[in-house]
Motif scaffolding. Structure first.
Motif, PDB file in Angstrom:
ATOM      1  N   VAL A 110      18.607  25.908  33.797  1.00  0.00           N
ATOM      2  CA  VAL A 110      17.535  26.683  34.425  1.00  0.00           C
ATOM      3  C   VAL A 110      16.192  26.098  34.017  1.00  0.00           C
ATOM      4  O   VAL A 110      16.088  25.308  33.082  1.00  0.00           O
ATOM      5  N   ASN A 111      15.148  26.524  34.721  1.00  0.00           N
ATOM      6  CA  ASN A 111      13.786  26.166  34.343  1.00  0.00           C
ATOM      7  C   ASN A 111      12.849  27.272  34.809  1.00  0.00           C
ATOM      8  O   ASN A 111      13.291  28.348  35.215  1.00  0.00           O
ATOM      9  N   LEU A 112      11.555  26.996  34.758  1.00  0.00           N
ATOM     10  CA  LEU A 112      10.554  28.008  35.094  1.00  0.00           C
ATOM     11  C   LEU A 112      10.763  28.584  36.492  1.00  0.00           C
ATOM     12  O   LEU A 112      10.558  29.782  36.716  1.00  0.00           O
ATOM     13  N   HIS A 113      11.186  27.752  37.435  1.00  0.00           N
ATOM     14  CA  HIS A 113      11.347  28.212  38.816  1.00  0.00           C
ATOM     15  C   HIS A 113      12.457  29.254  38.949  1.00  0.00           C
ATOM     16  O   HIS A 113      12.482  30.021  39.915  1.00  0.00           O
ATOM     17  N   ASP A 114      13.365  29.281  37.990  1.00  0.00           N
ATOM     18  CA  ASP A 114      14.468  30.245  38.032  1.00  0.00           C
ATOM     19  C   ASP A 114      14.125  31.550  37.327  1.00  0.00           C
ATOM     20  O   ASP A 114      14.891  32.514  37.405  1.00  0.00           O
ATOM     21  N   PHE A 115      13.002  31.575  36.635  1.00  0.00           N
ATOM     22  CA  PHE A 115      12.710  32.700  35.755  1.00  0.00           C
ATOM     23  C   PHE A 115      12.519  34.007  36.530  1.00  0.00           C
ATOM     24  O   PHE A 115      13.013  35.066  36.124  1.00  0.00           O
ATOM     25  N   GLU A 116      11.794  33.954  37.631  1.00  0.00           N
ATOM     26  CA  GLU A 116      11.518  35.185  38.386  1.00  0.00           C
ATOM     27  C   GLU A 116      12.818  35.837  38.857  1.00  0.00           C
ATOM     28  O   GLU A 116      13.012  37.051  38.687  1.00  0.00           O
ATOM     29  N   ASN A 117      13.700  35.060  39.435  1.00  0.00           N
ATOM     30  CA  ASN A 117      14.977  35.621  39.892  1.00  0.00           C
ATOM     31  C   ASN A 117      15.826  36.099  38.732  1.00  0.00           C
ATOM     32  O   ASN A 117      16.542  37.100  38.845  1.00  0.00           O
ATOM     33  N   PHE A 118      15.752  35.381  37.629  1.00  0.00           N
ATOM     34  CA  PHE A 118      16.500  35.786  36.440  1.00  0.00           C
ATOM     35  C   PHE A 118      16.075  37.176  35.985  1.00  0.00           C
ATOM     36  O   PHE A 118      16.913  38.037  35.700  1.00  0.00           O
ATOM     37  N   ILE A 119      14.770  37.403  35.931  1.00  0.00           N
ATOM     38  CA  ILE A 119      14.253  38.704  35.507  1.00  0.00           C
ATOM     39  C   ILE A 119      14.608  39.784  36.528  1.00  0.00           C
ATOM     40  O   ILE A 119      14.971  40.910  36.169  1.00  0.00           O
ATOM     41  N   LYS A 120      14.525  39.451  37.803  1.00  0.00           N
ATOM     42  CA  LYS A 120      14.876  40.427  38.838  1.00  0.00           C
ATOM     43  C   LYS A 120      16.337  40.832  38.729  1.00  0.00           C
ATOM     44  O   LYS A 120      16.684  42.005  38.900  1.00  0.00           O
ATOM     45  N   LEU A 154       3.376  37.401  35.870  1.00  0.00           N
ATOM     46  CA  LEU A 154       3.447  38.802  35.466  1.00  0.00           C
ATOM     47  C   LEU A 154       3.328  39.769  36.634  1.00  0.00           C
ATOM     48  O   LEU A 154       4.003  40.793  36.685  1.00  0.00           O
ATOM     49  N   LYS A 155       2.470  39.459  37.591  1.00  0.00           N
ATOM     50  CA  LYS A 155       2.313  40.370  38.734  1.00  0.00           C
ATOM     51  C   LYS A 155       3.619  40.499  39.519  1.00  0.00           C
ATOM     52  O   LYS A 155       3.970  41.577  40.004  1.00  0.00           O
ATOM     53  N   LYS A 156       4.341  39.391  39.643  1.00  0.00           N
ATOM     54  CA  LYS A 156       5.589  39.401  40.404  1.00  0.00           C
ATOM     55  C   LYS A 156       6.718  40.095  39.651  1.00  0.00           C
ATOM     56  O   LYS A 156       7.558  40.769  40.255  1.00  0.00           O
ATOM     57  N   ILE A 157       6.739  39.919  38.336  1.00  0.00           N
ATOM     58  CA  ILE A 157       7.885  40.446  37.582  1.00  0.00           C
ATOM     59  C   ILE A 157       7.593  41.794  36.926  1.00  0.00           C
ATOM     60  O   ILE A 157       8.491  42.392  36.328  1.00  0.00           O
ATOM     61  N   ALA A 158       6.354  42.269  37.048  1.00  0.00           N
ATOM     62  CA  ALA A 158       5.960  43.519  36.385  1.00  0.00           C
ATOM     63  C   ALA A 158       6.907  44.686  36.668  1.00  0.00           C
ATOM     64  O   ALA A 158       7.256  45.441  35.749  1.00  0.00           O
ATOM     65  N   PRO A 159       7.378  44.895  37.917  1.00  0.00           N
ATOM     66  CA  PRO A 159       8.268  46.029  38.182  1.00  0.00           C
ATOM     67  C   PRO A 159       9.610  45.936  37.459  1.00  0.00           C
ATOM     68  O   PRO A 159      10.307  46.937  37.316  1.00  0.00           O
ATOM     69  N   TYR A 160       9.940  44.735  36.990  1.00  0.00           N
ATOM     70  CA  TYR A 160      11.250  44.527  36.378  1.00  0.00           C
ATOM     71  C   TYR A 160      11.196  44.497  34.853  1.00  0.00           C
ATOM     72  O   TYR A 160      12.217  44.288  34.204  1.00  0.00           O
TER      73      TYR A 160
END
Length: 955
Positions: free
Chosen positions: A646-656, A680-686
């Protein structure tokens, strides 16, 4: 013969997932194939397709079952090559007809396939209507300069591709007109898998439904089985007979050089054979057809039974540490296979208690074939509960292993389970990674749902995924392989008779085990291949499951009430059954491996201590690590989840996908904090209830200011540097610094809750005395020329080392131990024959034990110098700059020697190098400093305090 050779590289890549979790390396893979892989329908090389062969030639499977041949490949190599096709692309019949079309007197070689691979492939001879070398080469963007098209294509065959290989099939048209499911490699694969279905056409010039409806003789022949479908007939006969392939296409009225005529001219004869590959994209390295692979499991047991018996399986014992219980009802070949596997994977003494539960086959005389077992024999099939309870009473060891008779134990499984069981006094039972014959998971530990149902964690997934490759506390592990302390059985009792004959008894047992204060541990290094329902008919097993489930729910309703409801989403939360354990997501550049230097040693300490404190730790590297989890496991606590590939590009989906799962996100280093801040704005709800702890590792702006000051390029005051670099820090709930000064800066500029966390050092004092040591040592990674370490070494070699040698009167050796590229390594070595460079040293003890003086000539830095504390923990006296000494707060000429200019630094080295009393004095005092300031117990308490305090309500 080319096709008879085992291709290690291809095999390792084709079956990489399966081989990797098994720990099979390149040198072992051929042995694995010869002993196990062939039974899983593995192919030995790119030129032969085992699955296709067995599906196409049903009689071969019958011959294998009778023991005439080991596998389809074995059959093909011995006799099949004369008439049969090795894969869906190559046609034996087509090639022969093609060669005869070229020359009526062509002397067809006996082994046409070997001849084709060695000679005709390089001559671009088509091998079937579905593979024209020229067409393939023109359309292949993946490889250029192709000289052997067929060989090249077969090397690409098991990859997703849309390469056009023939004019008889149009992949682009097909993809546009049909939905191709993910489990197909290509349009042509999808088409051939669906041959005989009039819904699919190969191109826009042939319509299957039209052709059958307008040619009743063909329809009759297809129904009779003479042809696979209408297109099969059309390719072989129809287009020669000028039959219309589709509505509106009247070949009689089309000019001579029409499309079909072109095809006929180019391909003299057609030969088509059924193309079936039982695979899916998700599990492309395993067989997805469980029925087929189970049949191979059965066949293997039958085929190898005689040889296994002749190997003299002997379980004679005097003082066994483990008592193994196997309950069997018939299935003699299964029993022999399991016993053979048991004996070959665990050579130490074991007591085997074999319960024959009413067998009517050769199992009733199994003692004539296996030596040293304790046999319990029932005249009827009493089931698992009665049989197992009786066997437990006969166990003389302190450890009992429940083992199914339809399993194959993989190497080290029993020893690993035993070591795990006795690693902690609270562990009552250990289970492992149970793998189905098709190479996917049956379970990786199991889950109790509130409704009373159970779930094998990550069932049907690949065993190599990160989620199943760390140690966990689980609800239960199945009785296919369950290692139990005898004292636990004595305390909580045998299996409940209410579950007679079988099923749910081990689930109930594990609940009682939990209630008695013990844990059930899943260990991924314990690996078992399990046929599943191999010891009893599935229908009967299903009925028993349904019957016992209701009783299980009623008996354990209070326990189950605390469990999660059954859902795919809840699998994540239920996978570890420890209550109130905080979950921590640790973010760094890469997996924090100590040999990488640059603060990764400290990061490695932190994550391992977190895990040892009972926190559930996941490591997510923002830069894709080149290291696979199985190659670096030894550097981490085995309960840590390592998210690889994985890398940074996978992080958002990982958190979701893990929404609000983590209690803490611990981010190491400023640049990583800056990257996460942007998301942070994208992942804040998670991460609503998640605390973000930012571990500065060092405030780099301090180092940058010192560096610029040293080179007279400073741009503003220190406060200006600090202010510019603290912007991203505001996103954190808490901030961790490494020393008092940096902690003061955080409080002054950010007004954030802050903590101090340096690092710990376990004393590992080297043995050699002053007289037995020689040379000067530097330890530290040199990642780039702008780094403090690089500047240190350059300054030392160019300015200080010559003075040292002049004062000593001889060319003292200087050794650099640290991660660096080969170019820099050569650069340093060229400068001096007495300079040694060691890259990626895994064991530093030898270097600390043989050298006399450790140096830290660092001129600009921030944070805390791990390498200085490490050297002291090994008992090697240190000479450093005043900058480093002030950082760690040690006393000059007492704990350490320090200087700022070249001459004084050199004199300090010489003093230590020549004065044994001073050397011993500094050594003793530096060790005392480490014991006082860097103890592991103090460090553990500090980490625990930071996490618990940061997650308290109101913080």
């Amino acid at each position: 013969m080319m096709y008879q050779l085992f291709n290690k590289d291809w095999y390792m890549e084709r079956y990489s997932s399966l081989l990797s979790f098994l720990g099979i390396n390149k040198e072992e893979c051929e042995y694995f194939y010869n002993n196990y892989g062939y039974a899983l329908a593995h192919s030995p090389n790119e030129f032969f397709d085992e699955v296709f062969y067995l599906k196409t030639y049903n009689k071969v499977l019958n011959l294998i079952e009778k023991g005439k041949f080991k596998s389809g490949f074995d059959h093909f190599c011995k006799i099949g090559y004369k008439t049969n096709d090795p894969n869906a692309i190559f046609s034996n019949k087509y090639i022969k007809k093609y060669l005869l079309q070229l020359n009526d007197n062509y002397e067809i070689p006996n082994d046409i396939y070997d001849f084709y691979i060695k000679k005709l492939d390089a001559e671009f001879v088509p091998c079937s209507y579905f593979f024209d070398p020229y067409t393939f080469v023109v359309n292949c963007d993946e490889v250029r300069g192709i000289k052997k098209p067929y060989s090249t294509y077969m090397s690409l065959y098991y990859t997703k591709n849309n390469i056009k290989t023939t004019d008889f099939f149009d992949p682009d048209w097909y993809a546009e007109n049909y939905d191709i499911e993910e489990n197909f490699f290509s349009p042509i694969h999808h088409y051939m898998m669906n041959r005989g279905n009039s819904l699919y056409n190969p191109n826009n010039i042939f319509n299957e439904n039209f052709y059958l409806q307008n040619n009743k003789d063909v329809l009759f022949a297809v129904k009779k089985g003479s042809f696979v479908d209408g297109y099969d007939h059309y390719l072989n006969y129809g287009m020669y007979e000028n039959r219309d392939p589709a509505e509106g296409v009247d070949v009689k009225k089309i000019p001579q050089k029409n499309y079909v005529d072109y095809l006929i001219d180019e391909h003299f004869f057609l030969s088509y054979y059924h193309f079936i590959i039982v695979a899916s994209d998700k599990y492309k390295n395993t067989l997805n057809n469980e029925y087929t692979t189970k049949q191979f499991f059965i066949n293997t047991c039958h085929e190898t039974c005689y040889e296994k018996i002749k190997s003299h399986i002997d379980f004679s014992y005097e003082n066994p540490k483990i008592s193994v219980i196997i309950v069997a009802h018939n299935n003699f070949e299964f029993n022999i296979s399991a016993l053979y596997s048991l004996r070959n994977t665990y050579k130490k003494e074991i007591q085997v208690i074999f319960v024959d539960s009413g067998s009517l086959d050769d199992t009733k005389e199994i003692e004539n074939h296996v030596i040293g077992m304790n046999i319990i024999r029932y005249q009827g099939n009493v089931g698992f509960v009665i049989a197992c309870n009786k066997a437990i009473t006969m166990a003389i060891s302190d450890t009992v292993l429940l083992l199914n008779n339809d399993v194959e134990i993989l190497p080290q499984a029993i020893q690993n389970a035993y070591d795990r069981l006795y690693s902690q006094p609270f562990i009552g039972a250990v289970g492992g990674k149970i793998i189905k014959p098709n190479g996917t998971l049956q379970e990786a530990g199991c889950i109790f749902w509130r409704q009373g149902t159970t779930r094998g964690y990550k069932r049907d997934e690949l065993p190599s995924i990160p989620e199943v490759n760390f140690v966990r506390n689980v609800d239960f592990c199945s009785g296919a392989f369950l290692l139990i302390r005898k004292e636990v059985i004595n305390k909580i009792g045998l299996f409940d008779d209410n579950y007679i004959p079988a099923y749910y008894e081990e689930s109930d047992f594990c609940i009682r085990l939990h209630q008695a204060g013990y844990s059930v541990i899943y260990d991924p290094t314990v690996k078992i291949l399990h046929y599943e329902y191999g010891s009893s008919p599935y229908g009967m097993a299903k009925k028993s499951l349904q019957r016992n489930k209701l009783f299980f729910m009623q008996k354990n309703s209070e326990f189950l009430r605390k469990k999660f409801f059954a859902s795919e989403e809840n699998e994540l939360y239920a996978r570890d059954c420890r209550e109130n354990s905080l979950k921590i997501l640790y973010i760094d550049d890469t997996f924090p491996l100590p040999f990488l230097g640059s603060g990764f040693s400290r990061s490695n300490e932190i994550v391992n201590i977190m895990s040892s404190l009972g926190f559930l730790v996941t490591i997510f590297p923002l830069n894709k690590s080149k290291y696979k989890y199985y190659s670096i496991n030894d550097f981490f606590d085995d309960a840590i989840e390592l998210i690889s590939d994985v890398n940074l590009h996978d992080f958002e989906n990982f958190i979701k996908n893990r929404a609000n799962y983590y209690d803490v996100i611990w981010i190491s280093r400023r640049h990583n904090m800056e990257k996460i801040e942007k998301l942070l704005k994208k992942i804040a709800p998670y991460i609503r209830n998640t605390k973000i702890i930012f571990d500065t590792e060092c405030i780099a702006s301090i180092r940058e200011w010192k560096k610029d000051n040293l080179h007279n390029t400073v741009d503003g005051k220190l406060t200006d540097y600090i202010t510019r670099n603290l912007k991203s820090y505001y996103a954190a709930d808490s901030i961790v610094s490494v020393n008092t000064f940096e902690n003061w800066i955080i409080k002054k500029f950010l007004h954030r809750k802050s903590y101090i966390l340096g690092h710990c050092n376990k004393l590992n004092i080297t043995e050699n005395s002053f007289e037995k040591r020689n040379g000067i040592l530097f330890v530290g990674s040199l990642h780039n020329r702008s780094s403090p370490n690089y500047d240190s070494v350059e300054w030392f070699i160019s300015k200080i080392l010559p003075i040292v040698r002049d004062l000593l009167g001889f060319p003292v050796e200087f050794t650099i131990v640290g991660h660096m590229n080969e170019k820099e390594k050569l650069n340093f070595c060229k400068k001096d024959n007495n300079i040694n460079v060691i890259s990626n040293a895994k064991d530093l003890y030898r270097y600390y034990n043989t050298h006399k003086v450790f140096i830290a000539p660092t001129r600009f830095c921030s944070g805390i110098p791990f390498k200085v504390h490490e050297a002291a923990s090994y008992g090697l006296p240190i000479v450093c700059t005043n900058t480093i000494r002030k950082q760690i707060g040690w006393t000059n000429n007492q704990d350490i020697l320090s200087a700022n200019n070249e001459e004084d630094f050199a004199k300090c080295i010489v003093r230590l190098y020549m004065n044994m009393d001073l050397w011993n004095f500094i050594r003793v005092n530096s060790i005392k400093r480490i014991e006082k300031e860097n103890s592991i117990n103090k460090y553990r308490k500090n980490i625990q305090h930071i996490i618990l305090d940061s997650t308290k309500k109101g913080n």
